[in-house]
Write an enzyme that holds these catalytic residues in place. Structure first.
Site, PDB file in Angstrom:
ATOM      1  N   HIS A  38      -6.233   4.143   8.376  1.00 55.75           N
ATOM      2  CA  HIS A  38      -4.673   4.649   8.228  1.00 55.75           C
ATOM      3  C   HIS A  38      -4.552   5.415   9.797  1.00 55.75           C
ATOM      4  O   HIS A  38      -3.696   6.192  10.047  1.00 55.75           O
ATOM      5  CB  HIS A  38      -4.633   5.673   7.332  1.00 55.75           C
ATOM      6  CG  HIS A  38      -4.457   5.103   5.708  1.00 55.75           C
ATOM      7  ND1 HIS A  38      -3.148   4.573   5.315  1.00 55.75           N
ATOM      8  CD2 HIS A  38      -5.305   4.594   5.095  1.00 55.75           C
ATOM      9  CE1 HIS A  38      -3.073   4.247   4.199  1.00 55.75           C
ATOM     10  NE2 HIS A  38      -4.699   4.035   3.880  1.00 55.75           N
ATOM     11  N   ASP A  40      -3.926   2.926  12.270  1.00 52.75           N
ATOM     12  CA  ASP A  40      -3.086   1.810  13.011  1.00 52.75           C
ATOM     13  C   ASP A  40      -1.636   2.438  13.234  1.00 52.75           C
ATOM     14  O   ASP A  40      -1.051   2.355  14.317  1.00 52.75           O
ATOM     15  CB  ASP A  40      -3.363   0.522  12.332  1.00 52.75           C
ATOM     16  CG  ASP A  40      -2.736   0.409  10.883  1.00 52.75           C
ATOM     17  OD1 ASP A  40      -2.668   1.584  10.372  1.00 52.75           O
ATOM     18  OD2 ASP A  40      -2.966  -0.669  10.461  1.00 52.75           O
ATOM     19  N   ALA A 127      -9.615  -7.467  -1.668  1.00 48.63           N
ATOM     20  CA  ALA A 127     -10.618  -6.463  -1.542  1.00 48.63           C
ATOM     21  C   ALA A 127     -10.656  -5.752  -0.359  1.00 48.63           C
ATOM     22  O   ALA A 127     -11.601  -5.076  -0.172  1.00 48.63           O
ATOM     23  CB  ALA A 127     -11.857  -7.381  -1.669  1.00 48.63           C
ATOM     24  N   GLY A 128      -9.614  -5.633   0.557  1.00 47.11           N
ATOM     25  CA  GLY A 128      -9.705  -4.989   1.511  1.00 47.11           C
ATOM     26  C   GLY A 128     -10.366  -5.643   2.850  1.00 47.11           C
ATOM     27  O   GLY A 128     -10.938  -4.990   3.804  1.00 47.11           O
ATOM     28  N   SER A 130      -9.029  -8.535   4.122  1.00 43.94           N
ATOM     29  CA  SER A 130      -8.348  -9.059   4.913  1.00 43.94           C
ATOM     30  C   SER A 130      -8.209 -10.909   4.866  1.00 43.94           C
ATOM     31  O   SER A 130      -7.977 -11.600   5.742  1.00 43.94           O
ATOM     32  CB  SER A 130      -8.170  -8.961   6.359  1.00 43.94           C
ATOM     33  OG  SER A 130      -6.745  -9.246   6.830  1.00 43.94           O
ATOM     34  N   SER A 131      -8.002 -11.215   3.552  1.00 46.17           N
ATOM     35  CA  SER A 131      -7.946 -12.622   3.009  1.00 46.17           C
ATOM     36  C   SER A 131      -6.415 -12.948   3.557  1.00 46.17           C
ATOM     37  O   SER A 131      -6.573 -14.428   3.947  1.00 46.17           O
ATOM     38  CB  SER A 131      -7.982 -13.025   1.711  1.00 46.17           C
ATOM     39  OG  SER A 131      -6.835 -12.367   0.860  1.00 46.17           O
ATOM     40  N   SER A 132      -5.422 -12.151   3.607  1.00 44.49           N
ATOM     41  CA  SER A 132      -4.131 -12.850   4.079  1.00 44.49           C
ATOM     42  C   SER A 132      -4.098 -12.827   5.455  1.00 44.49           C
ATOM     43  O   SER A 132      -3.846 -14.259   6.087  1.00 44.49           O
ATOM     44  CB  SER A 132      -3.129 -11.675   3.659  1.00 44.49           C
ATOM     45  OG  SER A 132      -3.452 -10.509   4.360  1.00 44.49           O
ATOM     46  N   ASP A 176      -5.513  -6.441  11.187  1.00 52.32           N
ATOM     47  CA  ASP A 176      -6.105  -7.572  10.856  1.00 52.32           C
ATOM     48  C   ASP A 176      -6.056  -8.947  11.499  1.00 52.32           C
ATOM     49  O   ASP A 176      -7.049  -9.690  11.493  1.00 52.32           O
ATOM     50  CB  ASP A 176      -5.463  -8.083   9.388  1.00 52.32           C
ATOM     51  CG  ASP A 176      -5.848  -6.647   8.442  1.00 52.32           C
ATOM     52  OD1 ASP A 176      -6.343  -5.564   8.904  1.00 52.32           O
ATOM     53  OD2 ASP A 176      -5.043  -6.769   7.462  1.00 52.32           O
ATOM     54  N   TYR A 228       1.197   3.841  -0.154  1.00 56.55           N
ATOM     55  CA  TYR A 228       0.975   3.595   1.436  1.00 56.55           C
ATOM     56  C   TYR A 228       2.273   4.210   2.066  1.00 56.55           C
ATOM     57  O   TYR A 228       2.137   4.730   3.012  1.00 56.55           O
ATOM     58  CB  TYR A 228       1.086   2.063   1.414  1.00 56.55           C
ATOM     59  CG  TYR A 228       0.924   1.793   2.645  1.00 56.55           C
ATOM     60  CD1 TYR A 228      -0.436   1.623   3.560  1.00 56.55           C
ATOM     61  CD2 TYR A 228       1.845   0.892   3.352  1.00 56.55           C
ATOM     62  CE1 TYR A 228      -0.480   1.403   4.708  1.00 56.55           C
ATOM     63  CE2 TYR A 228       1.914   0.527   4.579  1.00 56.55           C
ATOM     64  CZ  TYR A 228       0.860   0.636   5.558  1.00 56.55           C
ATOM     65  OH  TYR A 228       0.503   0.092   6.572  1.00 56.55           O
TER      66      TYR A 228
END
Ligand code: ADP
Ligand code: MG
Length: 391
Positions: A38, A40, A127-128, A130-132, A176, A228
């Site tokens: 947190h 960034d 899952a945190g 960063s698959s995106s 990411d 968020y």
């Protein structure tokens, strides 16, 4: 060129689906943020490294200008987007990620034609890890190579981020995509989120007899996007009340005593101390004293749990159990309220740490956690191609 074990399999699937050989295969990794949570969007510092796990894109050009995509992780959920139909809001579901990258490449003035792609991934989603970004960056690199664009990686980072922000509609920072495209094996990436300056920092736990464990608590955030947004806005309010552009501008926590609101003071204290922990971690890594960074990970978790208030029960139990079993430090990673924990452990106690976490979950009747190894790995790369035409 290094290969990838799943590339041939995905290429065979491409041939089945599209009836032609693909032009190549690209792999983009997921990432773990070692420290700097947190920070960034407060223009601070983050320190991610790339995992060996990631997303494969097997791709081939097509002449009709359309984009057609399939994913092994979404059976039956393919999409075809005709040429000229790409606009924010026009594509929904997972296909918005690859479509968004095509859109953002074109919006940046690059000539991207039609393309067919299949994807396969060994990253857990949400899952945190960063698959995106892994998906976006695999697409960005594939398009870059397929169309001979030679867009520098630093610009691909911005393009992939723009796809996620403006096409998918997720207001994420630049970490990411930077991690997935810019990381090097055996290194973490110190990223200054104000200037976008990125510097590789040696990070190789195995060299010092340590391991960095990634423990997916398998708890997933639900209906917490509002949290968020509220943390972001609290940070902006704190900076505004102090007359600053962002909390990055504070280096001494004593300055926070000027904040009248105790809630804003706690939120800001997390950001200010977390930035300091990133800088201290980098100094330890450069000095070859990684083990001492364990206490910084532990302090980061306490700060995220108590000042920023975004931890979740499975994460707290994991951190406590890992520490009791001999971890040098452990902390939650990611946006909060679900996802993964990292633990820095001497290699000879890692089995005991995993067993202890597993036992605590089982005692509470929680679904078992998943353990991933976290070898600091290379950023996105081409792994195959050109492929020979099928006989
Ligand atoms: P994280 O990036 O932490 O894994 P996100 O919510 O940012 O979580 O991104 C997860 C989303 O990205 C998934 O819901 C899906 O839409 C998309 N995605 C990621 N990997 C794949 C994949 N291999 N195939 C299809 N969609 C994917
Ligand atoms: Mg993501």
């Amino acid at each position: 060129m290094t290969g990838h074990p799943a590339a041939d399999d995905a290429a065979a699937w491409f041939r089945d689906v599209f009836g032609a050989a693909p032009d190549g295969a690209w792999h983009a990794p997921g990432r773990v943020n070692l420290i700097g949570e947190h920070t960034d969007y407060n223009e601070g510092f983050v320190l991610p490294f790339a995992l060996s796990r990631g997303t494969l894109a097997v791709a081939g050009r097509r002449s009709d200008g359309a984009l057609e995509v399939r994913s092994r992780q979404v059976p039956g959920g393919g999409a075809t987007i005709p040429a000229g139909a790409l606009a924010p809001g026009a594509v929904t579901g997972w296909a918005a990620y690859p479509a968004g990258v095509v859109w953002a490449m074109r919006a940046a003035g690059h000539q991207v034609g039609g393309v067919s792609m299949v994807f396969d991934s060994d990253l857990p989603r949400g899952a945190g890890l960063s698959s995106s970004a892994a998906l976006e960056c695999a697409v960005a690199l594939a398009l870059n190579d397929l169309h001979g664009l030679a867009v520098p990686r630093s610009e691909l980072v911005t393009i992939a981020q723009r796809a996620e922000n403006d096409f998918v509609g997720v207001p994420s920072g630049i970490m990411d995509q930077s991690a997935s495209l810019l990381c090097q094996a055996g290194h973490a990436l110190l990223l200054d989120c104000r200037t976008s300056e990125a510097v590789a920092v040696p990070f190789d736990p195995a060299c010092t007899g340590l391991e960095l464990l990634v423990i997916d608590t398998c708890a997933r955030r639900e209906l917490t996007d509002g949290d968020y947004a509220s943390r972001r806005s609290e940070c902006e309010q704190a900076a505004g009340a102090l007359g600053l552009r962002s909390l990055r501008d504070i280096t001494d926590v004593a300055e926070l005593s000027r904040l009248a609101d105790p809630l804003l003071r706690r939120r800001a204290r997390h950001v200010v101390t977390e930035n300091q922990r990133v800088i201290e971690t980098v100094a330890l890594l450069r000095a070859g004293r990684l083990g001492e960074a364990g206490t910084l990970l532990a302090a980061s978790h306490v700060s995220l749990r108590d000042d920023f208030e975004i931890s979740w029960p499975e994460a707290d139990v994991t951190v406590t159990a890992a520490t009791r079993a001999g971890a040098l430090g452990a902390r939650m990673i990611g946006g909060g309220f679900g996802g993964s924990v990292i633990a820095l452990v001497p290699a000879d106690v890692s089995a005991r740490v995993l067993e202890s976490v597993r036992a605590e979950f089982s005692r509470r009747g929680w679904p078992p956690p998943q353990f991933l190894d976290a070898m600091p790995s290379a950023g996105a790369r081409r792994v195959r191609g050109p492929f020979k035409p099928a006989r």
